[in-house]
Scaffold this motif. Structure first.
Motif, mmCIF file in Angstrom:
data_model
loop_
_atom_site.group_PDB
_atom_site.id
_atom_site.type_symbol
_atom_site.label_atom_id
_atom_site.label_comp_id
_atom_site.label_asym_id
_atom_site.label_seq_id
_atom_site.Cartn_x
_atom_site.Cartn_y
_atom_site.Cartn_z
ATOM 1 N N LYS A 38 0.828 -1.208 0.000
ATOM 2 C CA LYS A 38 0.000 0.000 0.000
ATOM 3 C C LYS A 38 0.862 1.258 0.000
ATOM 4 O O LYS A 38 0.533 2.252 -0.661
ATOM 5 C CB LYS A 38 -0.932 -0.003 1.208
ATOM 6 C CG LYS A 38 -2.014 -1.048 1.105
ATOM 7 C CD LYS A 38 -2.859 -1.099 2.360
ATOM 8 C CE LYS A 38 -3.862 -2.232 2.293
ATOM 9 N NZ LYS A 38 -4.637 -2.346 3.543
ATOM 10 N N ASN A 43 0.747 5.477 -1.276
ATOM 11 C CA ASN A 43 0.475 6.029 0.050
ATOM 12 C C ASN A 43 1.804 6.333 0.748
ATOM 13 O O ASN A 43 2.117 5.791 1.790
ATOM 14 C CB ASN A 43 -0.369 5.041 0.868
ATOM 15 C CG ASN A 43 -0.869 5.642 2.155
ATOM 16 O OD1 ASN A 43 -0.860 6.850 2.329
ATOM 17 N ND2 ASN A 43 -1.294 4.796 3.066
ATOM 18 N N ASN A 44 2.591 7.207 0.114
ATOM 19 C CA ASN A 44 3.910 7.575 0.633
ATOM 20 C C ASN A 44 4.099 9.083 0.504
ATOM 21 O O ASN A 44 3.307 9.749 -0.165
ATOM 22 C CB ASN A 44 5.014 6.798 -0.109
ATOM 23 C CG ASN A 44 4.955 7.006 -1.605
ATOM 24 O OD1 ASN A 44 5.196 8.090 -2.117
ATOM 25 N ND2 ASN A 44 4.608 5.944 -2.338
ATOM 26 N N LYS A 47 4.106 10.483 -2.965
ATOM 27 C CA LYS A 47 2.893 10.252 -3.767
ATOM 28 C C LYS A 47 3.239 9.622 -5.117
ATOM 29 O O LYS A 47 2.660 9.948 -6.142
ATOM 30 C CB LYS A 47 2.100 11.553 -3.973
ATOM 31 C CG LYS A 47 1.716 12.247 -2.693
ATOM 32 C CD LYS A 47 0.743 11.415 -1.891
ATOM 33 C CE LYS A 47 0.290 12.172 -0.647
ATOM 34 N NZ LYS A 47 0.050 11.314 0.477
#
Length: 64
Positions: A38, A43-44, A47
């Motif tokens: 994920k 989801n970092n 982006k």
């Protein structure tokens, strides 16, 4: 575990993978946990999508 393939985002952005401790080349394959997957698909903090899930052509299912 989920089988994934690295995109070119690691190299384009000169980002070292936290777990692998290298900059994976586009096409490198490795396994990650669902939670890590994920993070690596967007989801970092960057982006960015660093990996794509590998689909088993025989079963049409993701490598899990």
């Amino acid at each position: 575990m989920i089988k994934v393939r690295a995109t070119n985002e690691y190299i384009q952005n000169n980002i070292v993978d936290n777990e692998l401790r290298i900059i994976p080349k586009e096409g490198d394959e490795f396994e990650v946990s669902e939670e890590r997957y994920k993070i690596l698909v967007g989801n970092n903090k960057h982006k960015l999508k660093f990996v794509e899930k590998i689909i088993d052509k025989k079963t049409n299912k993701a490598g899990e």
